[in-house]
Scaffold this motif. Structure first.
Motif, mmCIF file in Angstrom:
data_model
loop_
_atom_site.group_PDB
_atom_site.id
_atom_site.type_symbol
_atom_site.label_atom_id
_atom_site.label_comp_id
_atom_site.label_asym_id
_atom_site.label_seq_id
_atom_site.Cartn_x
_atom_site.Cartn_y
_atom_site.Cartn_z
ATOM 1 N N TYR A 251 0.816 -1.212 0.000
ATOM 2 C CA TYR A 251 0.000 0.000 0.000
ATOM 3 C C TYR A 251 0.853 1.267 0.000
ATOM 4 C CZ TYR A 251 -3.641 3.320 1.243
ATOM 5 O OH TYR A 251 -4.498 4.394 1.238
ATOM 6 N N SER A 252 1.959 1.262 0.753
ATOM 7 C CA SER A 252 2.762 2.482 0.880
ATOM 8 C C SER A 252 3.970 2.533 -0.053
ATOM 9 C CB SER A 252 3.250 2.637 2.327
ATOM 10 O OG SER A 252 2.174 2.844 3.203
ATOM 11 N N CYS A 253 4.492 1.389 -0.473
ATOM 12 C CA CYS A 253 5.750 1.370 -1.231
ATOM 13 C C CYS A 253 5.609 0.946 -2.687
ATOM 14 C CB CYS A 253 6.763 0.443 -0.557
ATOM 15 S SG CYS A 253 7.134 0.861 1.153
ATOM 16 N N PHE A 407 -12.575 -4.301 1.075
ATOM 17 C CA PHE A 407 -11.273 -3.872 0.562
ATOM 18 C C PHE A 407 -10.136 -4.696 1.165
ATOM 19 C CE2 PHE A 407 -7.423 -1.348 0.777
ATOM 20 C CZ PHE A 407 -7.306 -0.878 -0.518
ATOM 21 N N GLN A 408 -10.138 -4.849 2.493
ATOM 22 C CA GLN A 408 -9.028 -5.529 3.162
ATOM 23 C C GLN A 408 -8.966 -7.010 2.799
ATOM 24 O OE1 GLN A 408 -6.638 -4.111 4.879
ATOM 25 N NE2 GLN A 408 -7.505 -2.071 4.832
ATOM 26 N N THR A 409 -10.120 -7.658 2.633
ATOM 27 C CA THR A 409 -10.112 -9.069 2.260
ATOM 28 C C THR A 409 -9.536 -9.262 0.861
ATOM 29 O OG1 THR A 409 -12.045 -9.485 3.651
ATOM 30 C CG2 THR A 409 -11.543 -11.116 1.964
ATOM 31 N N LEU A 410 -9.994 -8.452 -0.099
ATOM 32 C CA LEU A 410 -9.436 -8.546 -1.449
ATOM 33 C C LEU A 410 -7.950 -8.218 -1.456
ATOM 34 C CD1 LEU A 410 -12.096 -6.989 -3.871
ATOM 35 C CD2 LEU A 410 -11.414 -9.374 -3.661
ATOM 36 N N ALA A 411 -7.574 -7.176 -0.703
ATOM 37 C CA ALA A 411 -6.178 -6.753 -0.678
ATOM 38 C C ALA A 411 -5.263 -7.847 -0.136
ATOM 39 C CB ALA A 411 -6.032 -5.481 0.159
ATOM 40 N N PRO A 471 -8.082 -13.317 7.260
ATOM 41 C CA PRO A 471 -7.468 -13.028 5.954
ATOM 42 C C PRO A 471 -6.054 -12.456 6.050
ATOM 43 C CG PRO A 471 -9.280 -11.505 6.426
ATOM 44 C CD PRO A 471 -9.357 -12.606 7.430
ATOM 45 N N PHE A 472 -5.762 -11.727 7.128
ATOM 46 C CA PHE A 472 -4.408 -11.182 7.272
ATOM 47 C C PHE A 472 -3.394 -12.285 7.593
ATOM 48 C CE2 PHE A 472 -7.261 -7.686 8.858
ATOM 49 C CZ PHE A 472 -7.200 -6.948 7.686
#
Length: 545
Positions: A251-253, A407-411, A471-472
């Motif tokens: 997400y950040s890099c 969003f978080q699950t797909l990500a 999921p994480f």
């Protein structure tokens, strides 16, 4: 939960849309002459533009609408998704960013093409465009429209269309320059409206300001701590460190829509100091995207109207605005929230336009296209993809579970293999094109396979105790397998010649700024402010653990 439309609120929103459109068009004048100016505004942004654009672009409705709803139900562990910036921003500042800027790339797929091969570049381009359309833009359009629907009762299709048209127009006209300077304007609006909403919520609690804060802490779900036990179903403590090099690093890099703004920095010092400044401002984000939802839990004790337990998670923030903010002032709050929506949409549209134009159209259809034609193609691509996302976004409401969870699950499935390829590609010169291509093609199916195998390989007690179906955690297990596969495949396949990829991999000398940049005093140096940045967040983690 439909609200009512007030003339003053409508006028406020109309003025906001006009100002944003005006800033975008004004700053985009003369930026359509070539691709580097239009898409990345190379060499033009000072550090404060980088900082404001990075923060504003990173705040979208997945956080503002989704996170406030999840804060009401889950509590403080969600703040780790903000505070983890101390780790991932540091990786970006000292490892990824020097490689990106010194190699002169314009897009993330371009980096993979030069570091590995064209096959990897093509696969990554397709994955990135699809993820931005279905996972990012659609979520942001839907969340912004939910706000307009929840507060004003505006039909969700009309809300999506309105937001898309305004953000699309100034992005299509001025590209990266329009997106960045509009984000600077919206940066201030986001925090002004957020703190005003916090002030109104605090006034609902009896007693002094300190009494109100103590009530919030006392009513926080599962206590006022950042970390929960390993069996906490939403975000167990082990998910925080295990996602640093996966979803957070991506997400950040690696996220083109965020990192692309850094490519427009005047100097590498501006880019690095801008990111550190953005890191300090992250501490303010919870007051906009988290604490309003947490305050709801405390207010409902004294005012049952604020009981949101029967509402969907995406309805908490719109409901709060309609209950707390008097008619005639709701528009002021909404423009702050919509500012984050608009800045992120603009950055994503410019990003997708860049990816399509430089990595699809120029490579596959017209390699000889001149600069003006490429800018024109980018404008058309922005329009088409925006309209497609507008059409798809209302479908998210049918899926259920809230936009944050969606969003978080797909990500967790999409970002882990991508982050792995970039991380190993930058740090290990022996990583081969065959290994990168294998992970890019097989990473997402591998994540689905891990999800399927977990209940078959582990006992229900073990799965529950360590949240192995989260999921994480699934993403972390997938990343371990991806790393092993990438190392094994690299050792048995042919690498690129070192001379060709040396500028595209990290070396310790990149920790320092380039030799040609001006020397600055110690109090203006990157190491000085980075140390303060790290100590600042270390203190927060010690206090809230």
């Amino acid at each position: 939960m439909s609200g009512s439309i007030n003339v003053i609120d409508v006028a406020t929103l109309a003025i906001y849309f006009i100002i944003v459109l005006g800033i975008g068009i004004f700053k985009g004048r003369g930026k359509r002459s070539d691709t580097k100016t239009f898409f990345v505004a190379r060499g033009t942004f000072p550090w404060w533009v980088i900082a404001a654009a990075f923060v504003a672009t990173g705040m979208n409705t997945e956080q503002l609408v989704g996170l406030n709803g999840q804060a009401y139900k889950i509590g403080l562990p969600l703040l780790n998704w903000d505070f983890i910036c101390v780790a991932v921003y540091s990786i970006l500042i000292f490892i990824f960013l020097p490689v990106y800027m010194r190699s002169g790339i314009m897009t993330m797929p371009e980096y993979l093409g030069r570091r590995f091969d064209r096959k990897s570049q093509d696969v990554f381009t397709v994955i990135l465009i699809l993820s931005y359309v279905f996972m990012n833009l659609a979520v942001i359009f839907y969340g912004g429209a939910k706000l307009l629907e929840g507060v004003f009762g505006l039909n969700i299709w009309i809300g999506v269309l309105l937001i898309g048209i305004v953000a699309g127009l100034y992005t299509m006209y001025g590209g990266m320059s329009s997106a960045a300077y509009a984000a600077v304007f919206q940066f201030g609006l986001i925090f002004i409206s957020g703190f005003y909403l916090m002030y109104l919520a605090w006034k609902q609690l009896p007693g002094s300001w300190l009494d109100g804060w103590n009530a919030v802490k006392a009513n926080a779900p599962c206590g006022f701590h950042l970390f929960k036990g390993p069996d906490y179903p939403e975000i167990p403590w082990q998910a925080v460190p295990l996602t640093i090099l996966g979803i957070h690093l991506y997400y950040s890099c690696v996220n083109q829509s965020l990192v692309q703004g850094c490519f427009g920095a005047k100097t590498e010092w501006d880019a690095r100091i801008g990111l550190i400044t953005a890191g300090f401002f992250v501490i303010l984000r919870p007051f906009v995207e988290f604490f309003p939802g947490l305050f709801c839990r405390a207010i409902q004790i004294v005012n049952p109207a604020f009981d949101m337990s029967q509402l969907g998670v995406d309805d908490v923030l719109p409901r709060m605005i309609s209950l707390l903010v008097p008619a005639g002032f709701q528009g002021l709050i909404l423009i702050g929230v919509l500012a984050s929506v608009m800045s992120t949409i603009s950055a994503l549209l410019n990003c997708i336009s860049t990816l399509f134009t430089m990595n699809v159209y120029k490579r596959w259809f017209d390699p000889m296209a001149d600069e003006k034609k490429l800018v024109k193609v980018g404008t058309i691509a922005t329009c088409f993809l925006m309209l497609f996302s507008i059409g798809f976004s209302p479908c998210i409401g049918i899926i259920g579970g809230g936009i944050f969870k969606y969003f978080q699950t797909l990500a967790s499935y999409v970002t882990v293999p991508l982050a792995t390829v970039f991380l190993i590609g930058i740090l290990w010169k022996r990583a081969t094109p065959a290994a990168a291509f294998t992970i890019l093609i097989g990473g997402i199916p591998l994540g689905l396979l891990v999800t399927f195998l977990v209940p078959k390989c582990f006992s229900p007690e073990l799965i529950q105790h360590w949240s192995l179906s989260n999921p994480f955690i699934i993403g972390a297990m997938t990343q371990v397998i991806c790393v092993i596969l990438m190392f094994v495949i690299s050792l048995v396949t042919k690498p690129r010649p070192i001379e060709e990829i040396r500028p595209l991999t990290f070396s310790p000398k990149m920790l320092r700024l380039p030799a040609g940049e001006p020397r600055r005093p110690f109090f203006a140096s990157v190491p000085f402010w980075w140390m303060i940045f790290v100590l600042f967040y270390t203190a927060i983690y010690i206090y809230l653990w």
